[in-house]
Each structure stands twice: as structure tokens, then as C-alpha cells.
Scaffold this active site. Structure first.
Site, short mmCIF file in Angstrom:
data_model
loop_
_atom_site.label_atom_id
_atom_site.label_comp_id
_atom_site.label_asym_id
_atom_site.label_seq_id
_atom_site.Cartn_x
_atom_site.Cartn_y
_atom_site.Cartn_z
CG HIS A 1 -1.88 -1.05 1.37
ND1 HIS A 1 -1.82 -2.01 2.36
CD2 HIS A 1 -2.99 -1.34 0.65
CE1 HIS A 1 -2.85 -2.83 2.24
NE2 HIS A 1 -3.57 -2.46 1.20
CD GLN B 1 -14.09 -4.67 -2.07
OE1 GLN B 1 -14.33 -3.52 -2.42
NE2 GLN B 1 -12.87 -5.18 -2.19
NE ARG C 1 -8.79 -12.03 2.20
CZ ARG C 1 -9.33 -11.17 1.34
NH1 ARG C 1 -8.56 -10.55 0.48
NH2 ARG C 1 -10.62 -10.93 1.35
P1 AMP Z 1 -6.61 -3.49 -0.56
O1 AMP Z 1 -6.40 -2.77 0.73
O2 AMP Z 1 -6.29 -4.94 -0.52
O3 AMP Z 1 -7.97 -3.19 -1.16
O4 AMP Z 1 -5.56 -2.88 -1.58
C1 AMP Z 1 -5.51 -1.51 -1.86
C2 AMP Z 1 -4.62 -1.28 -3.04
O5 AMP Z 1 -3.29 -1.72 -2.73
C3 AMP Z 1 -5.05 -2.03 -4.29
O6 AMP Z 1 -4.90 -1.18 -5.42
C4 AMP Z 1 -4.10 -3.20 -4.32
O7 AMP Z 1 -3.88 -3.71 -5.62
C5 AMP Z 1 -2.85 -2.57 -3.77
N1 AMP Z 1 -1.95 -3.60 -3.24
C6 AMP Z 1 -2.29 -4.61 -2.39
N2 AMP Z 1 -1.24 -5.42 -2.17
C7 AMP Z 1 -0.21 -4.93 -2.92
C8 AMP Z 1 1.14 -5.33 -3.14
N3 AMP Z 1 1.66 -6.41 -2.57
N4 AMP Z 1 1.91 -4.56 -3.96
C9 AMP Z 1 1.39 -3.46 -4.56
N5 AMP Z 1 0.13 -3.04 -4.41
C10 AMP Z 1 -0.67 -3.76 -3.60
#
Ligand code: AMP
Length: 282
Positions: free
Chosen positions: A37, A61, A190
């Protein structure tokens, strides 16, 4: 860092900054922040003057109530990380703020055609509908010049790119590379739910994708996919949901190595109680 909990306060601040000629960069997240993030925030701070990060665990979602309930929530630590990483604004709304009754009625169910059908679309019913609704709502609130998303969620950013086209939003989507742990496991909120031995075995997901990539001149694509599936299925505690090799734009299956220059392998597994996804451009 400013923290806003209401749409009104956030919009007043953004309007002020936009009037000063500042560009707005937006990083939507569900919190439990990690370096992945923060890498998006870093790019947002490089490319725009005002970085807006949102933390909102979107109930729409999640197709499984348990997954939603168990989604990690670490707000105090998240605030500290965002502050340390020069985030200008954190938007921390309640569900009622994002989806008040008046807005609920106006939410559109978009037709993403084939993009929303395979992979996550097949295994998580309603997921992309819920994701698109929250992203559209957040984009309407923030009206960012640039939206920063991770390649980690390959199908998600492909659908958001389509959402921006369909709705004629003036936002530029910037896709950032996947951040990985030292052993190759894609960073994910996760991962903290994995037990110690599961965490060790989780590295085999990205190792299998890497192996697949190396088979270009060794095996036919179909044989390589079959072997990669077997590898994943034989890992203790792991059950494979899908491993698909697809065209990076259309997400249609690819049957041989020379089909297109944008070949992506996408995978989803369950490891113990945790569902993990990853992908690699081949
Ligand atoms: P989330 O909190 O899982 O909804 O993710 C928020 C944003 O962070 C989304 O655009 C994800 O694709 C991005 N993201 C999550 N994990 C990673 C990672 N390991 N590397 C780069 N971006 C990530």
C-alpha cells in the site's frame, strides 16, 4: 496529515487545494496497511501534490460474511504508517457515510462484459459489482487527477480501467508493481492470518508462477499450466481455486506462448482458512 470522516469535510479540503492548482492523487485501500500500500502512496506523492488515501472495508465486495468479519483492522497503526509516509489526507468514512440511503438508490450495476466473468468473477459472486460501486462512489467524492492501484489485483484494475472509460471520468489510472516479501509472497493484508507453517508454504505460490514463466522455451503452454496446477495442488493445506493464463487486456485464456505480448498468469488458492491471490506477467 489531515483525517476526514465525512464526505463534506473531505470535499471542502480538496476543493481548496484544487483551486490552488494542486493535483490530487488517490489511493483507495481497505486498511491493514503494508509496504505494498505504501508503495502506491510513494508513487502518488511523486506524481501529485495532494495524496488522499482512503481506508474503508467495503461490505459490498465480500461474498462471505466471515471473510468480512475477519478482515484485519489496524486503524491506529495505519494512521501512524500513513503519517510517516507523508500522506496528505486520510479519508476514514463509516459505511453510512459512503453508502447513505439516498446514494444506495442511485448505485449503478455496470456491465463489464467478459472482464468480470472469469477468475475472481467466477469464484467471488458479486465481488466486482461491490468493488465497482465503492470505487465509483469514492472517485465521485474525491475526483482525483490520478488513481493509484496495484497490479496485485490484476482483474480489479482491469475492471476499474473499464469503469473509468464507461463513466467518462477524467481520472488517469496508474498501475503500480506488486511488492513481495523476501521469499516472493505477494504482500497482502490477509498474510497475517496465515499460521506459521502456512506462511512458509505460501511462498510456493509465487515460486510456481516464476517456474511457469521459465517454461516458455521448455514446454507447451498447456503442459506448463497443467504441471504448475499439479505443483500447487500437492502443497500441504493448499487448494487451488484457479490458475489461468490470460491476455493481459481482455482476460481471455491464452493457449500458446506466441498468442500475444501481454500474457498474465493469475492464481487464487486457499491455504488453511486464508484465500490468497497473485499474478505474474509472463
Ligand atoms: P486493498 O487494501 O487490498 O484493497 O488494496 C488496496 C490497493 O493496494 C489495491 O490497489 C491493491 O492492488 C494494492 N496492493 C495490495 N497489495 C499490494 C502489493 N503487494 N503490492 C502493490 N500493491 C498492492
Amino acid at each position: 496529515m489531515y483525517i476526514f470522516k465525512t464526505v463534506n469535510d473531505l470535499q471542502n479540503f480538496i476543493a481548496l487545494k484544487r483551486n490552488e492548482g494542486k493535483q490530487i492523487g488517490f489511493v483507495p485501500t481497505m486498511g491493514a496497511l503494508h509496504q505494498g500500500h505504501l508503495s502506491l502512496l510513494k508513487v502518488a506523492n511523486q506524481q501529485t501534490q495532494i495524496s488522499v488515501c482512503s481506508i474503508f472495508v467495503n461490505p459490498k465486495q465480500f461474498d462471505e460474511a466471515e471473510d468480512f468479519d475477519k478482515y484485519p483492522r489496524t486503524t491506529t497503526q495505519d494512521i501512524q504508517l500513513l503519517e510517516e509516509n507523508n500522506c496528505t489526507v486520510l479519508f476514514l468514512p463509516t459505511v453510512a457515510e459512503v453508502f447513505p440511503p439516498a446514494i444506495e438508490q442511485d448505485l449503478v450495476q455496470y456491465d463489464f462484459g467478459y472482464l468480470a466473468k472469469p477468475m475472481e468473477g467466477a469464484y467471488r459472486k458479486g465481488h466486482f459489482d461491490g468493488m465497482a460501486k465503492v470505487v465509483k462512489r469514492l472517485l465521485d467524492i474525491v475526483l482525483p487527477d490520478k488513481l493509484f492501484m496495484g497490479q496485485k489485483d490484476y482483474q480489479q484494475f482491469t475492471i476499474v480501467r473499464r469503469l473509468i472509460e464507461i463513466t467518462n471520468l477524467q481520472t488517469q489510472l496508474v498501475v503500480c508493481p506488486i511488492l513481495r516479501e523476501a521469499d516472493g509472497l505477494a504482500m497482502s493484508s490477509r498474510n497475517v492470518r496465515l499460521l506459521t507453517d502456512e506462511r512458509i508454504r505460501a511462498a510456493e505460490i509465487s515460486q510456481t508462477l516464476k517456474w511457469l514463466k521459465l517454461q516458455r522455451n521448455q514446454l507447451t503452454l498447456n503442459d506448463a499450466i497443467t504441471k504448475a496446477k499439479t505443483k500447487l495442488n500437492t502443497i500441504t493445506g493448499m487448494s487451488l481455486e484457479y490458475l489461468e493464463v490470460v491476455n493481459g487486456r481482455t482476460l481471455t485464456p491464452i493457449t500458446n506462448w506466441t498468442n500475444t505480448d501481454a500474457i498474465v498468469a493469475c492464481v487464487a488458492v486457499r491455504l488453511g482458512a486464508v484465500r490468497l491471490i497473485d499474478n505474474m506477467i509472463l
